[in-house]
Structures are given as C-alpha cells and as structure tokens.
Design a protein around this motif. Structure first.
Motif, mmCIF file in Angstrom:
data_model
loop_
_atom_site.group_PDB
_atom_site.id
_atom_site.type_symbol
_atom_site.label_atom_id
_atom_site.label_comp_id
_atom_site.label_asym_id
_atom_site.label_seq_id
_atom_site.Cartn_x
_atom_site.Cartn_y
_atom_site.Cartn_z
ATOM 1 N N ARG A 943 -6.471 -0.199 -4.827
ATOM 2 C CA ARG A 943 -5.396 -0.744 -5.621
ATOM 3 C C ARG A 943 -5.940 -1.894 -6.419
ATOM 4 O O ARG A 943 -6.948 -2.474 -6.147
ATOM 5 N N THR A 944 -5.430 -2.188 -7.415
ATOM 6 C CA THR A 944 -5.354 -3.303 -8.331
ATOM 7 C C THR A 944 -6.087 -4.606 -8.231
ATOM 8 O O THR A 944 -7.172 -4.543 -7.938
ATOM 9 N N PRO A 945 -5.539 -5.730 -8.411
ATOM 10 C CA PRO A 945 -5.794 -6.471 -9.614
ATOM 11 C C PRO A 945 -6.977 -5.939 -10.387
ATOM 12 O O PRO A 945 -6.903 -5.800 -11.583
ATOM 13 N N PRO A 946 -8.048 -5.581 -9.690
ATOM 14 C CA PRO A 946 -9.213 -5.244 -10.502
ATOM 15 C C PRO A 946 -9.168 -3.886 -11.187
ATOM 16 O O PRO A 946 -10.125 -3.559 -11.851
ATOM 17 N N LEU A 974 -11.450 -1.637 -6.736
ATOM 18 C CA LEU A 974 -12.277 -1.864 -5.576
ATOM 19 C C LEU A 974 -12.946 -0.556 -5.177
ATOM 20 O O LEU A 974 -13.306 -0.329 -4.061
ATOM 21 N N HIS B 148 -6.166 -3.516 -0.091
ATOM 22 C CA HIS B 148 -4.944 -3.463 -0.872
ATOM 23 C C HIS B 148 -3.864 -2.614 -0.243
ATOM 24 O O HIS B 148 -2.689 -2.919 -0.343
ATOM 25 N N ASP B 149 -4.260 -1.516 0.398
ATOM 26 C CA ASP B 149 -3.215 -0.675 0.982
ATOM 27 C C ASP B 149 -2.510 -1.411 2.111
ATOM 28 O O ASP B 149 -1.296 -1.305 2.264
ATOM 29 N N GLU B 152 -0.238 -4.183 0.591
ATOM 30 C CA GLU B 152 0.958 -3.630 -0.022
ATOM 31 C C GLU B 152 1.949 -3.196 1.054
ATOM 32 O O GLU B 152 3.153 -3.407 0.919
ATOM 33 N N LYS B 184 0.873 1.121 -5.359
ATOM 34 C CA LYS B 184 0.878 2.571 -5.256
ATOM 35 C C LYS B 184 2.242 3.137 -4.903
ATOM 36 O O LYS B 184 2.682 4.121 -5.481
ATOM 37 N N SER B 211 -2.131 -11.037 -14.913
ATOM 38 C CA SER B 211 -3.163 -10.355 -14.135
ATOM 39 C C SER B 211 -2.719 -10.077 -12.700
ATOM 40 O O SER B 211 -3.389 -9.359 -11.984
ATOM 41 N N SER B 212 -1.597 -10.645 -12.287
ATOM 42 C CA SER B 212 -1.159 -10.452 -10.914
ATOM 43 C C SER B 212 -0.218 -9.255 -10.832
ATOM 44 O O SER B 212 0.575 -9.012 -11.740
ATOM 45 N N ILE B 213 -0.284 -8.502 -9.721
ATOM 46 C CA ILE B 213 0.611 -7.359 -9.584
ATOM 47 C C ILE B 213 1.967 -7.798 -9.058
ATOM 48 O O ILE B 213 2.856 -6.988 -8.865
#
Lengths: 983, 363
Positions: A943-946, A974, B148-149, B152, B184, B211-213
């Motif tokens: 996922r994201t930011p990058p 990532l 990240h998963d 989230e 996601k 830039s932040s989600i």
C-alpha cells in the motif's frame, strides 16, 4: 488474473493487463527442517533450498491479494495418513514429511490478512520440490493472527483471530466448525496458539492494551473430546481470560514459546523483549503456573522489536533497526548482533531445529551484491606525487593489483579492470579511470559510510571460492576500511553494512587487517598498536559463529518513491533480455536494477547514495554524447550473438532541493551472463549552494524554505544538453539545463505562479503550420489547477552562444484551468485529439480526489500577432471520471493512441480507453475498459504513501514469437510490480 | 583534548542541532508551526476547523463527544467553537474519551476509558443527563507499524469501534466524523458506514497533506437500520466483498463522494514556506504546546541516552599475555574519552527519534 476476467476482456476486444512479476518484502519465514526455508513475499510463497545455499527452488502465488504473515507446517500429517500406530502423546517433535513411495510431501497452512490456504510441498525423487495449492483460499471474516494444526483424524486448523477469538476450521473444505471468543473482545496485534487438540489448547494474545492474555478456547467439560469429529458448527461460546501478564508499555508484535523450559517471550513496540516463566501451556497443563513471573526484560534494540524466537538457552529478536540480536538466557546480555539489512527493519525471523539461526527477512528481503565491471584491459600507472609505499596484493593470473600509498594518506589502487580507487581522510572513495591523454578522470566520488571520515584503504576481496553459489556468478567484492570515531570499520559499500567494527581507539594507529576467507565476509583479523601494546582481534569462526548467506537482494528499505525505465540489455531475441530500471527511495538512495520478467530474476546493479534526502523523481535522457569513448549504446557482436548495451543519462531529484545527474553505462557480460553497470557522476546541484558554503551556518537559523523537488520532466533531450522542468514544494516551477560537457546544472527559469506546492510537470511538443516546433510545459499544483506554459523559445535561446544566465521568455502561463478539487498528482500530455488532428493537445490528469480527468486543448496559430501573440491556446472540452479510484490517483501514463493506465493506493491499476466517436465532439471521455474487466486488483500488498510512480518503456517490442507490442508498467511502492499489457 | 572539552563540545553541538532541527520542521510544515503559534495542541485542530467550514458540523450542537481525544486538539476546537458561539455556554457539554489522561480544557469533561466498553458509553450518556449526543468526532490513529496492510486493518478496527460506541450515544440525525485511511479496502468501510448514515462523504481538509492517505469520513444523518439494537459485546466486523456485493473490482464497488475542504486561500500543507512569513514580524521559534504523553519508547530512549542498552561484547582480546597487564593499566583514561565520544552521536540520534515521534504525535 482469473479466467472470467480474461473472457470478458476478450469479448470487448479490450486490452488486458497481467502481472508479470512482483517484488515484495519478506514478511513470513519458516524452516522446513534443515532442508528448506519457506518465505512469504507478498502473496507469494517461495521455497529456498538450504542444502544448495539458498537457491530459490520454486514459488507459488498463494493468497491472491493478501500478504503472507505466517506459515505453519502440519506435524500430524503422517499420523493422519496412517490410521493405526499413533505416536505417543508426549512426543513433541514429529517430522512433517510424509513418505509415499518415492514422493515426500509436506502440508502447510499459509495465512495472512483475512485468508488461510493449505498448500502442499512435494519432493519427487528427481528434481526440486514443487508447490501446489491443496484447496481454495479460505476467506475469513476477521484478521488472522496465528494458525495451528490440530491432532485429529480430520485436517483441522485452529485459527486465532484479531478480535481475541479462536476459530476451528476444517482445512480441506474451509468449513468453520466452532468459534470461541474471549470475553475480553479487544484487538490483538499478535497471538500464539499452543496445544495439540482443540479441547485443551491455549491461546496467548498480545493485546492493543500492551498486555498478554492467556485463555482456553476449547474447554468443553462434559461433552467429551469426540465432539470435534462430529463436525458440528458451534458458535457464540465465550471464555474467560485465565492469566494476564502486564509490563510492556507498547503493543505486542510477536510471541514465542519454548515448551521445554516453559518460557514465553514477547516483543513489543516499547523496544523491549520480555521473558515470562509461564510453565507448561496447553494440553493437561492448561494455562501454566498461577502467577507467571517476568524473568527478563531485554532492552537492546534501537527501535521497535517486530519478531522474537526462542531456542534452548537463547533468545533471538529482530526489529525495525534492522538488527537481529542473540541474547543469552542466563546473562540477559546480547551475545551476538547480526546486522545485514538495510533500512526498513526486519519483519520475520525463523529458527531451524538445530538452533542454527538464520534468517531474518526485512522489508526488502536479504542482502545485496554487486556486479563488478568485467575485465577489459590492463592499466598500470604511477601515481601522482610522492609514492610512499607500493604493495602487490595478490597475483593469481586472474586478478592482480598494485597498491601505492602516496602523501596525504591516500592509497591508490590499480586493477586489471582499469578502474582505480583512491581514498582519503575526507571520508570519500573516488573511482577513477585513465582517460584520453593519460589523464586521470574522476568517475564517481562516493561517501563511503556515514560518519566514517577517515578512509584508509579500499580492499578488493577475491571472489568467493564457489562463485556460483549465489547463482549470480558475481565478480570480486570491494570493501572499504577506515576509522569511524574510535572504531576500525570494514564497510561493504554495496550491502551498506559494517562487516566488522573494532573499538581500537581511532586513527593514528599502525594496523594491519587480514580479510577472512570462506563464503561469508564478516570478521577477519585486525592487529593494531594501542598504548604500547600489540592487540589482535579476531572474530571466532567456530561452528556457532554467525554465517550469513544472501537469500534475496534487498531494495529500498523504506519504500520507493519513484521508478523509471532505462531500456534493456542482453542478447536479442532470446527471452534473456534484462530490463533496466532506476528506482529512488525514501532511504535517500538510488538504485539501478536489472530484472528479467520471464524468469523473475532481479539484480541490484548499483546503489548510489549521493542524495541527502528522499529521492522523489527520476528522469532519463537517452541522447547525448558519452564522455568516455568506448562502447556506445547499441549492439555489439559477442560470441556470435548480438548483444545490446545501453548508455543513458539519469537525473534524480529529491528533498533539500537536490538534483543529481549520472551517466549510466549498462552492459551485458556474456561470461557471467548477467548485466553490469558503471555509474559516472555528471553533475550535482542544490538550490542553496551559497548557504552550504557559509562557514558559520550551524550558528544561524536558515530562513528560506527547504524545498523538496516533487517531480521532474525532460522538456528537451538534446545531444549537448537536456532541459528539465522541476516541480518544487516552495510553489515554483523551475527549468534547469544539464550539460554533460560542462558537468553542471544551470537554473534557467523559475516562476512562482502557482503559489502552492507543484506536484506534477509534463511536456508536450507541437508543430505549427510552418513546421516550427512549439514546446509546451504543463504544471499541476495542490489546488487542482493546471497551468500551461509556452516554452517554445527556450531551446533556441539555450543553444545561442550569447545567452544570458537566465531566460526571460515567459512570465505567465498561456492557459490555466482547474481540474481537481485537490492536488494534481500526475499529468500525461500528448499531441492530438481523437484521430490525431494537428493543433490539439490532450491532457490527462489524476488527482488526490481519486478523479481522472481528460482535457482537450486547441492551439490555433495566427499569421499575425493577435493580442500580442501568434497563437491562441484554448480549452475545448473536459471530461472526468469522478470516482476512478477509491483513493488518490497517484500515477497515470499514456500507453497508446487511446489507452491510459492509472494506479492508486487502493491497490488497483486501471486501464482506460478514450472513446471519441468524432474528433470535434466535445466529449471524448475516458471509459473504463469493459464492465469490470480491466480494472484489476493486483496481487499486491504494497500500500501507499510511496505508491507514486509508474514507468513505461518507450516501446519495447514483443518477446520472440508473439507479434503483440508489449508494454509494461512498473508500479512502485513498498514493492515493485511489473505489469505486461499485450494489446 | 581533555574529556571535559569533549563533553562540552558535545553539549554545544547538541543544542545547536536541536535549534536547527526545530526550525526545519517549522519550514516543512506550515500547519505545525501555526498550531504552535495559535496555541493548538496539535496541527490536526486545523483539520476539524476546515471540515466545519465545509459541513457546518457545529451548528446547533449542544452535546459533543471526542473519541481518542489525546493530546486534545479536537477537544480544544470543540471547546472554543461550541462554547464561544453559544450565548449560554453552560448548556454545551463536551466529553473527551481516551485511555490516556490529558491536560484539562475549559468546558471539557474527560473520561479515561476504553471505547469498546459499554460502561464508557453509559458514562457519556450519564454525563449528558440521559440525552444522546449531537456530534461524535474521532481523530484516533494507531501507531503505524510500517506494514501497510496491518496499519490499514488496525485503523479500520479503530473506526469500527468508534462507530460502535457512536451507535450507543448518537441521536438520530446526528453527525459522526472520523479519520480514515484511503487504502485497499476503504470501500468496505464506506459500505459499512452507509448502513448507518444516509450521507457519507470522504473529506480531505487542506491542512491534511496531499501525500498522506489520511482523509475523514463525514457521516451525516444517523439513521440506523430499523430494529437495530446497539451491541457492544460483539464487535462490528468489517464487511467483506462477496457478502455485501461490494465487488473487489469493477463499478459495483462503493466509493463515496470526495470533497476537499477548506478555503483555497488557506495555507498549503504540502508547500514549504520561508520562516519569515510576514516581513514585519520577525520569526521566533515556538516550542510545542504539549509533548507526547508517556510514549511506548520512553524507557528505551532513557536507557539509550544513558548508554545502558545491551550491546554485543567487544571481541577485542589482548595479543599475548605479556602485554595484557600493561594494556589494562594504561588504558583507563583513553577508554573513558572514547566512550564519551562514542555516546555523542547516539545522544543526538535519540533526540531526533523523540522529535520525530513528537512529530507523528502532533500530526
């Protein structure tokens, strides 16, 4: 991609995307006895053989779009197969292998996210192991923290769920048989299931409230234990917490239990590992001793501890600081510190049965190695100035080198390769070569190691005895020796790690270093003089010593911000070509990567560490003269094969307003069958160079902003110089020229029109009726506005010899329009409109608001000046897809005449076709290909930011027999995904 | 060079470094700086203010709840905006819930409790004298793990826990505002929220970085399904794709409208501004209003500062017994100096970590 999707796409004769390759962080590890190492990389399960030194045997994508968080072997498979003669109850260690004829097999439960899948690993007599899925992906309602195989006739799995519940699952069919929740329904960050049977199993949960809770899900009392075999679903039972262990001041990331000693270890956000004497857990013992004491609190990590494992007498822990610490149980001290991972931290840790501690997977897998340049010609030259000592340091007919130490602490080294390294007390290693006219040319100056101000020597280690053991056929390896503070340090510049650090007291010492031999480079012996005594240090290489193998190359540990494709090298038409990419990361480094989509191989060719802040944007110039004569970009005949090499200029931009430019020479070594890369520094620029030169700057507060460069675009790619547009966070759009001849960047123009952070820039070229080239630049800012700039005269101005230092051509945009509610993250601009009429430009933009917008712009050229200009730029039509993505649209590329691809942190890559029936109609809007087809959820957990960048090849032709043009998109985040899209 | 000199040099470097580091943060983040100058406990205060500009969240609100309140910037906003405008500010009741204690605020009652407990909901209602709340806000976010998963998922669970307690305390027609990560499976959360609210919008205040989600869901008009009985003992589980016809792919995914909030003339959170914003006013560094309260790494940082973290033992051995005595006796002083020098970079990096963490906290 599933079959149904393909069919739908075919019916629409639409383009289809297919994932070719995925490089993802390692998040799960498990040993299969001493034979194999199983690793979860994103959704992919990989098997590495331990006997043949960690060669990747086989891989299988197991969990679709979930990332693998754990792997559990079924120890009861054998028993299940053989109905009679069950092993004794007390037997704790059973081999997971089942032999049937000449086939050995193991059953694994793989879990991650909200999914569990049973996978079989089979080993036939000949050939390597193979993986096969033994069932569908079992999707559960809740996050899975741990799974455990149960000892029963049916294949039963206990599954610990994140809301402090345990589910009994029939693994073959995916039936839920029973669910038991804890009365305390708080969230678990980690869990550990213990015990062999459902009735007496114990769960240890690491809660969001920094506690460990121990309870029994399966306690049924009178019902008896055969109830399980009846396969009846039972729901809604709750159990009490029986033990509660408090002490941590952060959430618990990992748990481990050692049955023999009754120890439980917990790793936490508070950077500590705690050991608890819980006694026997599971089985008849239940929840262990009444009041479990905290036996040890181990503080040693510099950041959060993500993983912990136990072996008799030892504790192993690994964390965000990238270190794996081995603790002695008795002393509570660090016995050994294993470091081998670049920024990003270690996520998973596995111990093999024999206590041999390997490895440690980090966000980006294992270690990296570099390719040395191949031998070309012998150069042996005298140094400049007084030569203090000369030393031959090895001659074996293959490699010979000469050391000469001059004044000012420099050591010159001559290699057969013709590259030459020098080092000094400025902490830099210079790579030089002898250029035309017998002059030394500096190719690259590299700061060896942060904080290492005194570099004493560069040492080339002989290639390892078994050079093929990495499967890469690597050449020699360079290490840098020097002093850092009071330590003598051996630094590996490619893996970016300290191989050895000895507290000898610092410089001014007479010393000698003997590099170690063997397959690993750690250790070696150092002898030095201190306080009149001769001291020696030698890292023991006994069997208990840490031996490390590189399992997998590491990439940027903290996520990639940008990626761009340079081209490909290798023999033509053999499916053997290597795609060359450059990637920049938040870890401030820039790497040149080679990957082979067909085989899935990935090599890190070079790592460049000149940036002082994160690298945010990359651009590539393909034209331009090479400064060094020699092989030109193009083809050469080697052994009867046509081999393509490549030379291009790479420009990178990042934080602290820093621009760097490199000439990359990527060739293909036919002997080693692998690509190699030489990096030559061309130019470097910082906006605040005056500030950098001020001597007393540490005493004053700098008032101007520290600008971040957000995006880069090549406006003009000429043979002499390249024009670059840069979007800056201080609200400016800047244009630089970079010249390889001058070796410098020049700021030509800037405009603060936007007054907001400029997120994206893009060029577009048109021809007017007189066939004059018209150059437009587009810039998009955080307020959703796009500005169009007429830059037509800048190239002619730059080419004129009498040019002023700055260009005064344009001071205001010729058109501005608002397309998004918030930031314009990505712009794609091309000439034409529908059927390719001239005088039109199409602007596609992706915004932070998740919207995709397409704007048509008409440029009318006048014969005379109209309102002070010879052309008129007008917005003709605009169409949008409001909710193209559920998250910000971070990258957008134009693939073909009417094809767009977009990517977003919502983990989806979408293809869009631009439908325009008649070019003059005003609604040629983007339409998603097919009803649900082209949008695909990549099997990708990055996922994201990058997730910000996508690179496309200019047009890479089809692989061998297919005639489809193939286009590939690289997404970064990532993880690195490669998508192929046969049109 | 004497040890004293070394140590004093280290101190000077440290203080200069701190000053530079601090002003650098002021440049990079304009809202961080404004928050300090305007007396907000965190920059997130601006996010709620900008959400209010767009949605008129505070209109007619007498009873408001701030979930996961610490360090208290949203409670500060509620306190200033609700009590400031009302004629009789005594009528306005604000409750701030968090596991941690925070510094008191005028007109804000603190409840130190867990939002997944029914007792906490009861306590809120009790404080409102049996009346339901008009507005529930939640700016809570977990400490990110970097995976990240996982992040989230945890954020989604936090939001669902906040939604669950909200169903106990919010009046029909009331408003719920919470932080969401646009990742996601964000569409699953949208579909869950749509069950309880007729209007769900994903809003991004200008003070939240591009830039932040991070974004915020503004859920208007609380209207639970008929016959819905709030229940704290079963956590609200996430929706899954097949159950709710919320497709993994394609147009059936529920994506709620997006709205960027805040005046375009407001400061740009992504832009870097010079320190001297106003030529007439000289820049002066303002220290943060409130440092993080008891962060998890406190003890580890303390140990690190004092060089007490466990380290691998030095592998150095004396070269032959004959020299060892000499080595040991002669080496005391230089080793101490060396240790002091070695400790220096660690001191700095430790500072930096704390400051970075403070930065996270402030965000």
């Amino acid at each position: 991609m599933s079959v149904s999707e393909c069919e739908m796409a075919d019916r629409k004769s639409a383009a289809v995307m297919e994932s070719l390759m995925l490089v993802a962080p390692v998040t799960a590890l498990e040993f299969l006895e001493e034979e194999y190492l199983l690793a979860g990389e994103g959704p992919i399960l990989s098997v590495y053989s331990l006997q043949t030194l960690l060669i990747n045997c086989t891989s299988l994508s197991v969990l679709q779009n979930q990332r693998i968080h754990g792997i559990h072997l079924d120890p009861w498979q054998q028993e299940r197969g053989a109905t009679a003669a069950a092993p004794k109850e007390e037997e704790l260690f059973v081999s997971p292998w089942q032999q049937s004829g000449r086939v050995r097999s193991v059953v694994l439960a793989v879990f991650g996210g909200k999914a569990v899948r049973v996978v079989g690993l089979k080993e036939t007599g000949c050939g390597g192991p193979s993986l096969e899925a033994l069932g569908p992906v079992i999707e559960l309602q809740d996050w899975v923290c741990d799974v455990r195989w149960l000892r029963a006739r049916a294949p039963l799995l206990a599954v610990a769920l994140a809301h402090n519940a345990v589910l009994l699952l029939e693994a073959g069919k995916g039936w839920s048989l029973a669910l038991c929740s804890c009365q305390e329904g708080c969230l678990l960050y980690s869990a550990l299931l213990l015990g062999q049977r459902w009735d007496d199993m114990v769960i240890v949960g690491g809660t969001v409230f920094n506690q460990l809770v121990i309870w029994r899900p399966g306690e049924v009392g009178e019902d008896g234990r055969d109830r399980i075999e009846g396969l009846q679903m039972e729901v809604g039972r709750t159990a009490q917490v029986e033990k509660r262990l408090s002490g941590h001041s952060g959430v618990i990331f990992s748990l481990a239990y050692l049955p023999k000693h009754g120890w439980l270890a917990s790793a936490s956000d508070d950077r500590s590992v705690r050991l608890w004497g819980v006694g026997a857990l599971g089985g008849v013992a239940g929840c262990g001793v009444p009041a479990p004491p905290c036996l040890r609190v181990l503080y040693g990590h510099q950041a959060r501890v993500f993983s912990v494992r136990l072996s008799p007498g030892r504790v192993f822990s690994a964390g965000e600081d990238g270190a794996c610490l081995q603790w002695g149980w008795d002393s509570g001290r660090v016995e050994r510190s294993l470091k081998g991972h670049i920024a990003g931290g270690v996520r998973a840790l596995a111990l093999s049965g024999g206590g041999r501690a390997v490895e440690v997977a980090c966000d980006w897998g294992g270690r990296r190695r570099d390719q040395a340049l191949e031998g070309m010609q012998v150069h042996l030259r005298a140094g400049r100035g007084k030569v203090h000592s000369v030393l031959w340091a090895g001659q074996d007919g293959v490699r010979a080198y000469l050391l000469a130490s001059g004044t000012a602490g420099q050591v010159f080294r001559w290699l057969l390769e013709g590259a030459l390294y020098s080092c000094g007390r400025d902490g830099c290693v210079r790579e030089l070569r002898v250029g035309a006219g017998d002059r030394l040319e500096v190719l690259r100056v590299e700061r060896a190691c942060r904080g290492m101000e005194w570099v004493e020597r560069v040492l080339i280690l002989d290639p390892e005895e078994g050079g093929e053991e990495q499967g890469t056929g690597e050449g020699c390896q360079m290490v840098v020796l020097g002093f850092q503070s009071v330590f003598f340090v051996v630094w590996d510049p490619v893996r970016r790690e300290r191989l050895l650090s000895v507290p000898c007291g610092g410089g001014h010492r007479s010393w000698s270093y003997c590099p170690p031999s063997g397959p690993h480079r750690a250790g070696g012996a150092l002898v030095f003089v201190k306080q009149g005594a001769v001291l020696a240090t030698q890292v023991p290489q006994d069997p208990q010593g840490a031996v490390s193998w590189g399992l997998k190359v590491g990439l940027h540990g903290r996520g990639m911000g940008c990626v761009c494709r340079l081209g490909w090298v290798g023999p033509a038409g053999q499916g053997e070509r290597w795609e060359i990419l450059a990637a920049g990361g938040e870890d401030t480094s820039l790497s040149v990567l080679a990957l082979q989509p067909l085989s899935g191989a990935l090599r890190v060719l070079s790592v460049i560490t000149d940036h002082i802040s994160s690298v945010r944007a990359l651009a590539v110039g393909l034209r331009g003269k090479m400064r060094i004569d020699g092989q030109k970009h193009g083809c050469s005949q080697t052994d009867g094969h046509t081999v393509t090499s490549l030379s291009s200029l790479l420009i990178s931009a990042g934080g602290r307003a820093q621009l760097q430019c490199y000439r990359l020479l990527v060739g293909w070594g036919s002997q080693l069958s692998s690509p190699f890369c030489q990096v030559i520094q061309v130019a470097s620029h910082r906006l605040d160079e005056q500030w950098e030169r001020r001597r007393n700057r540490h005493k004053i507060v700098k008032m101007d902003p520290e600008t971040r460069y957000m995006s880069l675009a090549v406006l003009h790619d000429g043979p002499e110089w390249i024009l670059l547009a840069v979007g800056c966070s201080d609200g400016a759009v800047r244009v630089f020229s970079v010249s390889e001849v001058d070796g410098s960047f020049q700021l030509l123009w800037e405009s603060f029109y936007h007054q907001r952070c400029v997120l994206s820039v893009a060029p577009c070229c048109l021809k007017d009726p007189q066939s004059n080239r018209k150059l437009f630049m587009f810039s998009g800012a955080t307020d959703g506005r796009v500005a169009v700039w007429d830059m037509s005269t800048i190239t002619a101005w730059r080419a004129s010899p009498t040019a002023a230092p700055t260009w005064n051509g344009t001071c205001s945009p010729c058109l501005t329009f608002t397309v998004h509610q918030s930031g314009v993250n990505s712009l794609a601009v091309w000439e034409g409109h529908g059927d390719g009429q001239t005088g039109w430009m199409t602007v596609a933009s992706g915004g932070d608001d998740g919207q995709l917008s397409v704007v048509n712009i008409r440029v009318q050229f006048h014969q005379q000046l109209v309102e002070g200009s010879t052309m008129c730029v007008e917005l003709q039509s605009q169409s949008t897809v409001l909710l193209a993505h559920a998250a910000p649209l971070t990258a957008l590329r134009h693939l073909g005449p009417s094809l767009l691809v977009s990517a977003s942190p919502d983990q989806r890559v979408c293809l869009w076709s631009l439908c325009s029936s008649a070019p003059h109609h005003h609604s040629p809007g983007p339409h998603q290909q097919g009803p649900a087809s082209a949008s695909m959820a990549p099997p990708h957990i990055s996922r994201t930011p990058p997730l910000t960048s996508m690179a496309l090849p200019y047009t890479s032709r089809a692989c061998s027999s297919h005639t489809w043009p193939t286009q590939r998109a690289w997404r970064c985040g990532l993880g690195l995904g490669v998508k192929a899209e046969p049109g | 060079m004497s040890i004293d000199k070394v140590i004093s040099d280290i101190r000077i470097c440290r203080s200069l470094w701190e000053n530079m580091g601090r002003s650098s943060k002021d440049k990079r983040d304009i809202y961080y700086r404004l928050a300090k100058e305007e007396g907000w406990r965190a920059r997130s205060a601006f996010k709620l203010l900008q959400l209010d500009e767009e949605f008129n969240l505070f209109k007619g609100v007498r009873r408001a709840v701030d979930l996961c309140a610490a360090p208290g910037s949203w409670s500060q906003v509620l306190s200033r905006k609700l009590r400031g405008t009302e004629e009789n500010s005594e009528d306005v009741k604000i409750v701030a819930v968090d596991l941690q204690a925070m510094a008191p605020l005028p007109g804000v009652t603190q409840i130190q409790g867990d939002i997944t407990k029914i007792t906490t909901a009861q306590e809120i209602i009790k404080h409102f004298e049996g009346q339901p709340a008009d507005l529930v806000v939640c700016d809570g976010a977990p400490d990110v793990t970097g995976l990240h998963d996982v992040d989230e998922y945890i954020q989604a669970q936090l939001l669902l826990a906040a939604l669950n307690i909200t169903t106990h305390v919010l009046k029909p027609g009331g408003t719920f505002v919470a932080k969401i990560f646009r990742g996601k499976d964000v569409t699953l959360l949208y579909s869950q929220l749509k069950v309880f609210f007729s209007g769900v919008t994903c809003a991004k205040p200008r003070s939240s970085r591009n830039s932040s989600i991070e974004a915020f869901v503004v859920c208007e008009n609380y209207s639970p399904p008929e016959g819905y009985i709030p229940n704290m003992s079963n956590p609200l589980l996430d929706h899954s794709y097949d159950v709710d016809f919320n497709q993994l792919e394609g147009p059936n995914r529920i994506i709620v409208p997006f709205l960027a909030c805040g005046d375009l003339s407001a400061f740009d959170s992504d832009r870097t501004y010079p320190l001297q914003l106003d030529p007439s006013k000289e820049y002066r560094y303002t220290p943060p209003i409130q440092p993080p309260i008891r962060p998890p790494y406190q003890q580890a940082c303390h140990l690190r500062k004092n060089n007490l973290l466990s380290k691998e033992d030095s592998p150095t051995v004396s070269f032959g017994g004959a020299f060892s005595a000499l080595h040991l006796s002669a080496n005391q002083e230089s080793d101490t100096a060396a240790a002091a020098a070695a400790a220096a970079p660690q001191l700095d990096s430790c500072e930096m970590n704390e400051e970075e963490a403070a930065e996270q906290e402030v965000q």
